[in-house]
Design a protein around this motif. Structure first.
Motif, PDB file in Angstrom:
ATOM      1  N   ARG A 281       0.193 -14.852  -9.927  1.00 31.94           N
ATOM      2  CA  ARG A 281      -0.661 -14.618  -8.524  1.00 31.94           C
ATOM      3  C   ARG A 281      -0.344 -13.395  -8.124  1.00 31.94           C
ATOM      4  N   ARG A 282       0.801 -12.639  -8.207  1.00 40.45           N
ATOM      5  CA  ARG A 282       1.018 -11.299  -7.906  1.00 40.45           C
ATOM      6  C   ARG A 282       0.238 -10.248  -8.860  1.00 40.45           C
TER       7      ARG A 282
ATOM      8  N   GLY B 224      -3.127 -10.102  -7.709  1.00 40.86           N
ATOM      9  CA  GLY B 224      -3.565  -9.245  -6.507  1.00 40.86           C
ATOM     10  C   GLY B 224      -3.526  -7.857  -6.842  1.00 40.86           C
ATOM     11  N   VAL B 225      -2.956  -7.257  -7.903  1.00 40.48           N
ATOM     12  CA  VAL B 225      -2.949  -5.961  -8.205  1.00 40.48           C
ATOM     13  C   VAL B 225      -3.863  -5.531  -9.376  1.00 40.48           C
TER      14      VAL B 225
ATOM     15  N   SER C  89      -7.039  -6.371 -10.373  1.00 38.61           N
ATOM     16  CA  SER C  89      -8.569  -7.105  -9.758  1.00 38.61           C
ATOM     17  C   SER C  89      -9.564  -7.059 -10.983  1.00 38.61           C
TER      18      SER C  89
END
Length: 316
Positions: free
Chosen positions: A190-191, A194-195, A197
């Motif tokens: 998930r992290r 987020g970075v 894309s």
């Protein structure tokens, strides 16, 4: 009183010099073959971006959907079939390496611990990306910690990533808690989502303990706009248990001795270990993420060569 530090023997614990020395061995290795149809990456975004780029890539037969502006009239007349020219756009892209150093990785029955094989794979992948001209970063994660190194194209950044791998690797010990049931892998994915894309190369290096439906969902999200490669690290016991004798299973100082010839031991243990490999392979097939498999019982470098060659030779 002097603090007791693990001895970095290269098999149970990795060292920074060990990982930095892999730079020389990484030369000549690539996740993307020179031949377009032999790319290891089977996602929608290949490392070499096609289009009206800066340098000529190849002359090949027209495929429905190709840009008609790239038709080569001379070659088409010569061969009596439509041919197009394709180009490579000269630009780098970020590579994110997700390196697992959880307690589930702190195990080995032959040669390396899984955590050390993962450390070597992380360093090899970092050097491969660096020499391909790409930016290198990643996330190194244990059971309760994530070290995030942002992608940058510099030798110092590769060293910083390797140092984070070693730091987490040497923090493992036999008294650490077994938290396999927690969703730390999903949390890291998930992290990463987020970075990263779009247009990243993401290499997930893990034994994939604790995978589930949410993992599948996250992998599909990541691979929708990025190239994702899974590198599963496994112990040889998962493929074949010895038929007789006593098996000493160890995680550092914690040891359990099992009588393998006893059916009530061999059958359930063998089914459990092999079943986990099959579960991960099935999940990754459903997510359409290419899978490379690495045994702790063999040299990491030679396996990397073999796995890259195997996937590069398979149809997309």
């Amino acid at each position: 009183m002097q603090e007791n530090r693990p001895v970095a023997d290269g098999f149970i614990y990795a060292s920074l010099p060990q990982l930095m020395a892999l730079e020389h061995h990484a030369r000549g290795l690539s996740f993307v073959s020179r031949q377009p149809l032999s790319s290891v990456l089977s996602g929608n975004h290949a490392s070499r971006l096609r289009g009206r780029g800066l340098s000529f890539d190849e002359l090949r037969q027209y495929i429905p959907g190709d840009d008609l502006r790239q038709l080569d009239s001379r070659a088409s007349l010569r061969f009596g079939k439509p041919f197009v020219r394709t180009y490579t756009e000269e630009r780098d892209r970020p590579t994110m390496l997700l390196v697992d150093q959880r307690m589930s990785m702190y195990f080995g029955s032959r040669r390396n611990f899984k955590s050390v094989t993962a450390a070597e794979l992380g360093a090899l992948s970092a050097w491969m990306a660096f020499h391909a001209g790409d930016r290198v970063g990643g996330m190194v994660f244990g059971d309760g910690r994530i070290d995030h190194i942002r992608p940058l194209r510099s030798r110092a950044r590769v060293e910083a990533l390797c140092a984070a791998i070693v730091r987490n690797n040497q923090a493992l010990n036999a008294t650490g808690p077994d938290t396999e049931g927690l969703d730390q892998l999903d949390h890291v994915l998930r992290r990463c989502l987020g970075v990263a894309s779009h247009d990243h190369l993401i290499c997930i290096i893990s034994d994939f303990s604790g995978v589930g439906p949410q993992t599948l969902h996250l992998l599909r999200q990541l691979s929708a706009h990025n190239d994702v490669i899974a590198m599963q690290v496994y112990d040889p016991l998962a493929l074949k248990l010895p038929e007789r004798g006593r098996l000493l299973v160890t995680q550092g100082e914690l040891q359990v001795e099992l009588e393998i010839e006893r059916r009530q031991v061999q059958k359930p243990l063998g089914e459990f270990l092999s079943g986990r490999l099959k579960d991960v392979a099935t999940l990754l097939r459903r997510s359409r993420v290419p899978l490379l498999m690495f045994s702790t019982g063999e040299g990491t470098l030679e396996q990397m060569r073999q796995e890259l060659g195997r996937l590069a030779g398979s149809p997309r």
